[in-house]
Motif scaffolding. Structure first.
Motif, PDB file in Angstrom:
ATOM      1  N   LEU A 220       0.828  -1.205   0.000  1.00 30.12           N
ATOM      2  CA  LEU A 220       0.000   0.000   0.000  1.00 30.12           C
ATOM      3  C   LEU A 220       0.865   1.259   0.000  1.00 30.12           C
ATOM      4  O   LEU A 220       0.546   2.244  -0.683  1.00 30.12           O
ATOM      5  N   LEU A 221       1.949   1.228   0.738  1.00 34.87           N
ATOM      6  CA  LEU A 221       2.807   2.409   0.841  1.00 34.87           C
ATOM      7  C   LEU A 221       3.640   2.645  -0.419  1.00 34.87           C
ATOM      8  O   LEU A 221       4.272   3.689  -0.559  1.00 34.87           O
ATOM      9  N   LYS A 222       3.615   1.678  -1.338  1.00 36.03           N
ATOM     10  CA  LYS A 222       4.321   1.844  -2.612  1.00 36.03           C
ATOM     11  C   LYS A 222       3.393   2.277  -3.742  1.00 36.03           C
ATOM     12  O   LYS A 222       3.844   2.471  -4.874  1.00 36.03           O
ATOM     13  N   LEU A 223       2.108   2.424  -3.461  1.00 31.69           N
ATOM     14  CA  LEU A 223       1.171   2.869  -4.487  1.00 31.69           C
ATOM     15  C   LEU A 223       1.477   4.306  -4.899  1.00 31.69           C
ATOM     16  O   LEU A 223       1.966   5.108  -4.103  1.00 31.69           O
ATOM     17  N   ASN A 224       1.162   4.636  -6.158  1.00 38.04           N
ATOM     18  CA  ASN A 224       1.346   6.018  -6.615  1.00 38.04           C
ATOM     19  C   ASN A 224       0.527   6.987  -5.772  1.00 38.04           C
ATOM     20  O   ASN A 224       0.989   8.068  -5.405  1.00 38.04           O
ATOM     21  N   LYS A 225      -0.714   6.582  -5.487  1.00 40.30           N
ATOM     22  CA  LYS A 225      -1.558   7.353  -4.583  1.00 40.30           C
ATOM     23  C   LYS A 225      -1.672   6.545  -3.294  1.00 40.30           C
ATOM     24  O   LYS A 225      -2.618   5.814  -3.067  1.00 40.30           O
ATOM     25  N   LYS A 226      -0.673   6.695  -2.449  1.00 39.62           N
ATOM     26  CA  LYS A 226      -0.661   5.861  -1.250  1.00 39.62           C
ATOM     27  C   LYS A 226      -1.599   6.432  -0.186  1.00 39.62           C
ATOM     28  O   LYS A 226      -1.859   7.635  -0.137  1.00 39.62           O
ATOM     29  N   PRO A 227      -2.115   5.584   0.672  1.00 40.84           N
ATOM     30  CA  PRO A 227      -3.015   6.056   1.723  1.00 40.84           C
ATOM     31  C   PRO A 227      -2.256   6.847   2.779  1.00 40.84           C
ATOM     32  O   PRO A 227      -1.045   6.704   2.948  1.00 40.84           O
ATOM     33  N   GLU A 228      -3.002   7.675   3.483  1.00 42.60           N
ATOM     34  CA  GLU A 228      -2.437   8.436   4.601  1.00 42.60           C
ATOM     35  C   GLU A 228      -2.769   7.793   5.947  1.00 42.60           C
ATOM     36  O   GLU A 228      -2.093   8.049   6.941  1.00 42.60           O
ATOM     37  N   VAL A 229      -3.814   6.974   5.968  1.00 44.10           N
ATOM     38  CA  VAL A 229      -4.192   6.214   7.160  1.00 44.10           C
ATOM     39  C   VAL A 229      -4.609   4.818   6.707  1.00 44.10           C
ATOM     40  O   VAL A 229      -5.324   4.679   5.714  1.00 44.10           O
ATOM     41  N   ILE A 230      -4.172   3.807   7.429  1.00 43.63           N
ATOM     42  CA  ILE A 230      -4.541   2.428   7.107  1.00 43.63           C
ATOM     43  C   ILE A 230      -5.366   1.852   8.251  1.00 43.63           C
ATOM     44  O   ILE A 230      -4.978   1.946   9.427  1.00 43.63           O
ATOM     45  N   LEU A 231      -6.506   1.258   7.899  1.00 42.60           N
ATOM     46  CA  LEU A 231      -7.358   0.579   8.855  1.00 42.60           C
ATOM     47  C   LEU A 231      -7.183  -0.926   8.676  1.00 42.60           C
ATOM     48  O   LEU A 231      -7.450  -1.461   7.601  1.00 42.60           O
ATOM     49  N   LEU A 232      -6.721  -1.595   9.716  1.00 41.21           N
ATOM     50  CA  LEU A 232      -6.567  -3.048   9.681  1.00 41.21           C
ATOM     51  C   LEU A 232      -7.834  -3.687  10.224  1.00 41.21           C
ATOM     52  O   LEU A 232      -8.227  -3.446  11.366  1.00 41.21           O
ATOM     53  N   ASP A 233      -8.455  -4.510   9.411  1.00 38.99           N
ATOM     54  CA  ASP A 233      -9.695  -5.172   9.787  1.00 38.99           C
ATOM     55  C   ASP A 233      -9.385  -6.564  10.334  1.00 38.99           C
ATOM     56  O   ASP A 233      -8.791  -7.392   9.641  1.00 38.99           O
ATOM     57  N   ASP A 234      -9.774  -6.802  11.590  1.00 43.12           N
ATOM     58  CA  ASP A 234      -9.627  -8.119  12.220  1.00 43.12           C
ATOM     59  C   ASP A 234      -8.166  -8.566  12.252  1.00 43.12           C
ATOM     60  O   ASP A 234      -7.811  -9.636  11.761  1.00 43.12           O
ATOM     61  N   ALA A 235      -7.325  -7.743  12.881  1.00 49.40           N
ATOM     62  CA  ALA A 235      -5.893  -8.066  12.926  1.00 49.40           C
ATOM     63  C   ALA A 235      -5.341  -7.980  14.342  1.00 49.40           C
ATOM     64  O   ALA A 235      -4.133  -7.843  14.538  1.00 49.40           O
ATOM     65  N   PHE A 236      -6.208  -8.080  15.357  1.00 53.61           N
ATOM     66  CA  PHE A 236      -5.754  -7.905  16.733  1.00 53.61           C
ATOM     67  C   PHE A 236      -4.753  -8.981  17.134  1.00 53.61           C
ATOM     68  O   PHE A 236      -3.840  -8.728  17.924  1.00 53.61           O
ATOM     69  N   GLN A 237      -4.907 -10.193  16.601  1.00 51.33           N
ATOM     70  CA  GLN A 237      -3.994 -11.286  16.944  1.00 51.33           C
ATOM     71  C   GLN A 237      -2.778 -11.373  16.017  1.00 51.33           C
ATOM     72  O   GLN A 237      -1.914 -12.222  16.214  1.00 51.33           O
ATOM     73  N   HIS A 238      -2.711 -10.509  15.013  1.00 52.42           N
ATOM     74  CA  HIS A 238      -1.614 -10.568  14.045  1.00 52.42           C
ATOM     75  C   HIS A 238      -0.497  -9.641  14.520  1.00 52.42           C
ATOM     76  O   HIS A 238      -0.418  -8.483  14.124  1.00 52.42           O
ATOM     77  N   ARG A 239       0.363 -10.175  15.349  1.00 52.73           N
ATOM     78  CA  ARG A 239       1.348  -9.377  16.059  1.00 52.73           C
ATOM     79  C   ARG A 239       2.583  -9.028  15.225  1.00 52.73           C
ATOM     80  O   ARG A 239       3.462  -8.319  15.725  1.00 52.73           O
ATOM     81  N   LYS A 240       2.654  -9.519  14.000  1.00 52.72           N
ATOM     82  CA  LYS A 240       3.832  -9.207  13.183  1.00 52.72           C
ATOM     83  C   LYS A 240       3.873  -7.746  12.765  1.00 52.72           C
ATOM     84  O   LYS A 240       4.912  -7.252  12.333  1.00 52.72           O
ATOM     85  N   VAL A 241       2.734  -7.054  12.897  1.00 55.34           N
ATOM     86  CA  VAL A 241       2.693  -5.608  12.710  1.00 55.34           C
ATOM     87  C   VAL A 241       2.551  -4.954  14.079  1.00 55.34           C
ATOM     88  O   VAL A 241       1.674  -5.323  14.866  1.00 55.34           O
ATOM     89  N   LYS A 242       3.411  -4.004  14.379  1.00 56.14           N
ATOM     90  CA  LYS A 242       3.295  -3.248  15.633  1.00 56.14           C
ATOM     91  C   LYS A 242       2.330  -2.093  15.377  1.00 56.14           C
ATOM     92  O   LYS A 242       2.702  -1.065  14.818  1.00 56.14           O
ATOM     93  N   VAL A 243       1.088  -2.298  15.766  1.00 58.22           N
ATOM     94  CA  VAL A 243       0.024  -1.339  15.477  1.00 58.22           C
ATOM     95  C   VAL A 243       0.094  -0.172  16.452  1.00 58.22           C
ATOM     96  O   VAL A 243       0.300  -0.358  17.659  1.00 58.22           O
ATOM     97  N   GLY A 244      -0.117   1.023  15.918  1.00 56.96           N
ATOM     98  CA  GLY A 244      -0.074   2.208  16.771  1.00 56.96           C
ATOM     99  C   GLY A 244      -1.311   2.392  17.616  1.00 56.96           C
ATOM    100  O   GLY A 244      -1.249   2.954  18.720  1.00 56.96           O
ATOM    101  N   PHE A 245      -2.455   1.931  17.117  1.00 54.02           N
ATOM    102  CA  PHE A 245      -3.712   2.161  17.830  1.00 54.02           C
ATOM    103  C   PHE A 245      -4.598   0.936  17.674  1.00 54.02           C
ATOM    104  O   PHE A 245      -5.036   0.609  16.575  1.00 54.02           O
ATOM    105  N   ASN A 246      -4.860   0.252  18.792  1.00 51.93           N
ATOM    106  CA  ASN A 246      -5.692  -0.949  18.789  1.00 51.93           C
ATOM    107  C   ASN A 246      -7.060  -0.659  19.376  1.00 51.93           C
ATOM    108  O   ASN A 246      -7.171  -0.093  20.469  1.00 51.93           O
ATOM    109  N   MET A 247      -8.100  -1.071  18.660  1.00 48.10           N
ATOM    110  CA  MET A 247      -9.479  -0.932  19.117  1.00 48.10           C
ATOM    111  C   MET A 247     -10.056  -2.339  19.258  1.00 48.10           C
ATOM    112  O   MET A 247     -10.107  -3.102  18.287  1.00 48.10           O
ATOM    113  N   LEU A 248     -10.483  -2.679  20.462  1.00 44.30           N
ATOM    114  CA  LEU A 248     -10.987  -4.012  20.743  1.00 44.30           C
ATOM    115  C   LEU A 248     -12.502  -3.953  20.931  1.00 44.30           C
ATOM    116  O   LEU A 248     -13.005  -3.175  21.743  1.00 44.30           O
ATOM    117  N   LEU A 249     -13.216  -4.797  20.200  1.00 45.94           N
ATOM    118  CA  LEU A 249     -14.670  -4.829  20.280  1.00 45.94           C
ATOM    119  C   LEU A 249     -15.127  -6.060  21.062  1.00 45.94           C
ATOM    120  O   LEU A 249     -14.549  -7.138  20.949  1.00 45.94           O
TER     121      LEU A 249
END
Length: 344
Positions: A125-154
């Motif tokens: 995503l960060l290599k796209l010509n029009k790259k996003p400024e914010v990324i929303l990770l859907d259902d990734a709370f258990q995927h610890r290989k990314v150090k997420v800056g902000f976690n929202m738990l439902l």
């Protein structure tokens, strides 16, 4: 199946040990998490499905899109494709999954991508010509290989994670201690008139830490059904029986809502993310009127064609203290960008 799950309780301690060790290895630095100098918000849960992640992601899309180029990234559950896929006009639910397809069709200018590897997906995503400024990770709370800056738990109001046990007998994906990783906990699917005393009681039961905040959300069902050709008032269905089709984890709130409207319907309930077979479609094509969820609609509509008797019922979420919730998101993103305050 329920009997087998009860018998499998002997496996729960082993699952607890394995999942606890897995997450502690990331906490202790024995397994590495990839950090990104970039605003990444994760929306997830501790249980298997049914907490309302999709409407919460859509809430965040509506909140953020007026200010930023936004992308959603998920694994694309039950898709037939592999690797990184960027949604476009040719995408269908089999290629990217039903929820990502719903996001793509509903939100103009939203970047929608799927990848089973969240690290690879973010890098792409960060290599796209029009790259996003914010990324929303859907259902990734258990995927610890990314150090997420902000976690929202439902967690759902009528199925709090503190009342559950681990798989395979219960629905918890990891021990309850994992909730500590979240900055915000949202209790979803609450009754509209939830009292302050009830909120305090739930907050006490969840044992929040000082750096965590809690919010409560409720589902709002539209008064109108929608398809690609028209809208139809729910009230117009009174006295006209129809078939409700659901392939979601917890259809009970929808069933209760329709019953509360005094409507008459049969309910065909399938498993979450159900792949509708030819036999399923033949059966549904014999029905006079079909009502479904928006997520199911994106899977059913291509298979039922342009038939006008298939409608979906839109939903949104309302947060109890939306301004404070929005300010929490704003405060996190302000660490990366200079922005004006969000609209309440």
């Amino acid at each position: 199946m329920k009997i087998l799950r009860k018998i499998a309780i002997v496996l729960v301690p082993f699952y607890w040990i394995l999942t606890w060790l897995y997450h502690r290895c990331f906490d202790w630095g024995l397994l590495k998490s990839k950090s990104f100098d970039y605003p990444i918000i994760c929306v997830g849960n501790l249980v298997v499905g049914g907490t309302g992640k999709t409407p919460m992601i859509e809430y965040l899309i509506h909140l953020l899109q007026p200010h930023f180029t936004v992308a959603t990234l998920s694994r694309g559950y039950k898709r037939t494709s592999k690797g990184f896929v960027l949604a476009d006009e040719t995408s269908n639910s089999e290629i990217i999954g039903d929820e990502p397809l719903q996001f793509y069709k509903k939100h103009k200018n939203l970047i929608v991508a799927v990848d089973e590897s969240r690290v690879r997906g973010i890098n792409k995503l960060l290599k796209l010509n029009k790259k996003p400024e914010v990324i929303l990770l859907d259902d990734a709370f258990q995927h610890r290989k990314v150090k997420v800056g902000f976690n929202m738990l439902l967690t759902a109001f009528d199925d709090l994670y503190v009342d559950d046990i681990l798989l395979p007998t219960g629905n918890l994906r990891e021990p309850i201690v994992g909730a500590k990783r979240a900055q915000i906990i949202v209790v979803t699917k609450c009754p509209p008139q939830l009292s302050e005393a009830q909120k305090l009681q739930i907050g006490s039961r969840l044992k929040l830490h000082e750096d965590q905040s809690i919010h409560f959300s409720s589902i709002n069902y539209s008064e109108n059904l929608i398809n690609q050709q028209s809208e139809l008032s729910l009230n117009s269905l009174k006295g006209s029986p129809f078939t409700l089709v659901t392939g979601i984890a917890n259809p009970k709130p929808l069933v209760d809502f329709l019953n509360g409207k005094g409507l008459e319907f049969e309910h065909l309930s399938y498993k979450d993310h159900h792949h509708f077979t030819e036999e399923d479609i033949k059966l549904l094509a014999t029905k006079k009127m079909l009502v479904t969820t928006e997520k199911d609609f994106v899977r059913l509509q291509p298979k039922l064609g342009t038939l006008t008797f298939l409608y979906y019922l839109p939903i949104t979420v309302t947060l109890d203290n939306a301004s404070e919730f929005n300010k929490s998101i704003e405060a996190y993103i302000k660490g990366y960008y200079s922005i004006e305050a969000f609209d309440d």
